[in-house]
Design an enzyme around this catalytic site. Structure first.
Site, PDB file in Angstrom:
ATOM      1  N   ASP A  67       0.641  -0.569  -0.636  1.00 48.61           N
ATOM      2  CA  ASP A  67      -0.030   0.025  -0.006  1.00 48.61           C
ATOM      3  C   ASP A  67       1.095   1.682   0.429  1.00 48.61           C
ATOM      4  OD1 ASP A  67       0.811  -0.421   2.432  1.00 48.61           O
ATOM      5  OD2 ASP A  67      -1.534  -0.988   3.694  1.00 48.61           O
ATOM      6  N   ASN A 136      -7.477  -2.750  13.714  1.00 46.42           N
ATOM      7  CA  ASN A 136      -8.434  -2.761  13.962  1.00 46.42           C
ATOM      8  C   ASN A 136      -8.940  -4.248  12.486  1.00 46.42           C
ATOM      9  OD1 ASN A 136      -7.575  -2.164  11.476  1.00 46.42           O
ATOM     10  ND2 ASN A 136      -9.095  -0.273  11.310  1.00 46.42           N
ATOM     11  N   HIS A 138      -7.449  -4.875   9.574  1.00 45.29           N
ATOM     12  CA  HIS A 138      -6.682  -4.538   8.985  1.00 45.29           C
ATOM     13  C   HIS A 138      -5.774  -4.964   8.245  1.00 45.29           C
ATOM     14  CE1 HIS A 138      -4.860  -0.270   9.395  1.00 45.29           C
ATOM     15  NE2 HIS A 138      -3.770  -1.466   8.929  1.00 45.29           N
ATOM     16  N   GLU A 143      -9.401  -2.253   5.155  1.00 42.68           N
ATOM     17  CA  GLU A 143     -10.350  -1.737   6.579  1.00 42.68           C
ATOM     18  C   GLU A 143     -11.767  -2.635   6.623  1.00 42.68           C
ATOM     19  OE1 GLU A 143      -8.589   0.051   8.205  1.00 42.68           O
ATOM     20  OE2 GLU A 143      -8.432   2.265   7.699  1.00 42.68           O
TER      21      GLU A 143
HETATM   22  C1  F6R Z   1       1.379  -1.367   6.371  1.00 45.55           C
HETATM   23  C2  F6R Z   1       0.024  -2.363   6.350  1.00 45.55           C
HETATM   24  C3  F6R Z   1      -0.650  -2.069   7.697  1.00 45.55           C
HETATM   25  C4  F6R Z   1       0.350  -2.689   8.732  1.00 45.55           C
HETATM   26  C5  F6R Z   1      -0.602  -2.422  10.055  1.00 45.55           C
HETATM   27  C6  F6R Z   1       0.246  -2.552  10.945  1.00 45.55           C
HETATM   28  O1  F6R Z   1       2.350  -1.218   4.632  1.00 45.55           O
HETATM   29  O2  F6R Z   1      -0.498  -2.530   5.455  1.00 45.55           O
HETATM   30  O3  F6R Z   1      -1.178  -3.279   7.780  1.00 45.55           O
HETATM   31  O4  F6R Z   1       0.709  -3.966   8.177  1.00 45.55           O
HETATM   32  O5  F6R Z   1      -1.453  -1.081  10.117  1.00 45.55           O
HETATM   33  O6  F6R Z   1       1.139  -1.803  11.705  1.00 45.55           O
HETATM   34  P1  F6R Z   1       1.424  -1.340  12.385  1.00 45.55           P
HETATM   35  O7  F6R Z   1       3.510  -2.944  12.363  1.00 45.55           O
HETATM   36  O8  F6R Z   1       2.745  -0.429  12.606  1.00 45.55           O
HETATM   37  O9  F6R Z   1       0.962  -1.932  13.834  1.00 45.55           O
END
Ligand code: F6R
Length: 241
Positions: A67, A136, A138, A143
């Site tokens: 992403d 959440n 994701h 989302e």
């Molecule tokens: C980032 C992504 C997100 C993160 C998720 C966890 O490329 O795709 O899904 O993996 O938000 O983020 P952290 O590791 O910062 O808690």
């Protein structure tokens, strides 16, 4: 599903890096699906060390990231391209032209999503997709919703994600409200998935993801249906099991 229970963040990072490096050793020109964020930082540090020690060679590897924020250029220090360049790509022997992150500055975001989806196909699909988990539920920036978005698409970030990610920005107002993300089908088509989770704060959501109902309200729950899922999580993250 294989669940690997690790002592702590450091241990999770080492074990996950070992799995990624084994993939690269077994198939030198593999396609790695990569993620950004706090969870994967330690994994990338380990991969850099392995590369510098001569244990793993990234010269044939192609990569696709999950992403990118809409509206941030690759040289913006909070863009995911910048994160990947500084935390991994610039410190290993991958060819930068073989690395791919969606272009958050594309004039036509919808066309960029189609280009990115086609690119994954042209690369022959993803051999191993690394994932972190949002608070959440994701994965990528898919989302919670009432349906599973299938392909790479533009997404409005949820308030909870904007809050969680504001820790990297000066204030919450600076967090982009939109992103481009690979969809659930794009992720699920990876031959193998490596989900990494650390910390007590994610224990409740990890339990829902791995053993709750499969529902788009918890996007990561779809991973229960993947035929080759490995979860590397620390004791704190697995504490609700
Ligand atoms: C980032 C992504 C997100 C993160 C998720 C966890 O490329 O795709 O899904 O993996 O938000 O983020 P952290 O590791 O910062 O808690």
């Amino acid at each position: 599903m294989i669940i690997i229970n690790t002592k702590n963040y450091e241990d999770m990072s080492r074990k996950a890096a070992n799995i990624l490096s084994a993939q690269v050793i077994l198939k030198h020109n593999c396609v790695l699906g990569l993620a950004t964020g706090s969870t994967v930082e330690g994994i990338y540090k380990q991969l850099i060390m392995m590369n510098q020690n001569g244990d793993v060679d990234f010269s044939g590897v192609r990569s696709v990231n999950l992403d990118e924020y809409v509206g941030l250029a690759g040289d913006h220090n909070q863009s995911y391209r910048y994160f990947m360049d500084t935390n991994l790509f610039n410190q290993i022997n991958i060819h930068i032209d073989n690395t791919n992150v969606p272009d958050g500055m594309a004039a036509d975001i919808e066309a960029e999503c189609i280009r990115y989806e086609n690119l994954i196909k042209e690369l022959g699909g993803i051999d191993l997709q690394l994932l972190g988990l949002g608070h959440n539920g994701h994965i990528g920036f898919n989302e919670p919703d009432d349906y599973f978005p299938l392909l790479t698409h533009r997404v409005q970030l949820k308030e909870s994600t904007i809050k969680a990610n504001s820790r990297f920005f000066e204030n919450e107002d600076q967090v982009p409200r939109e992103a481009i993300t690979m969809g659930i089908k794009s992720i699920m088509q990876a031959k193998r998935i490596l989900l990494c989770v650390s910390g007590e704060a994610k224990a409740e959501i990890l339990k829902k993801v791995l053993s709750g109902p499969v529902t788009p309200e918890v996007p990561g729950s779809i991973l229960q249906l993947h035929p080759n899922l490995t979860v590397v999580a620390d004791e704190a993250a697995l504490s609700r099991f």
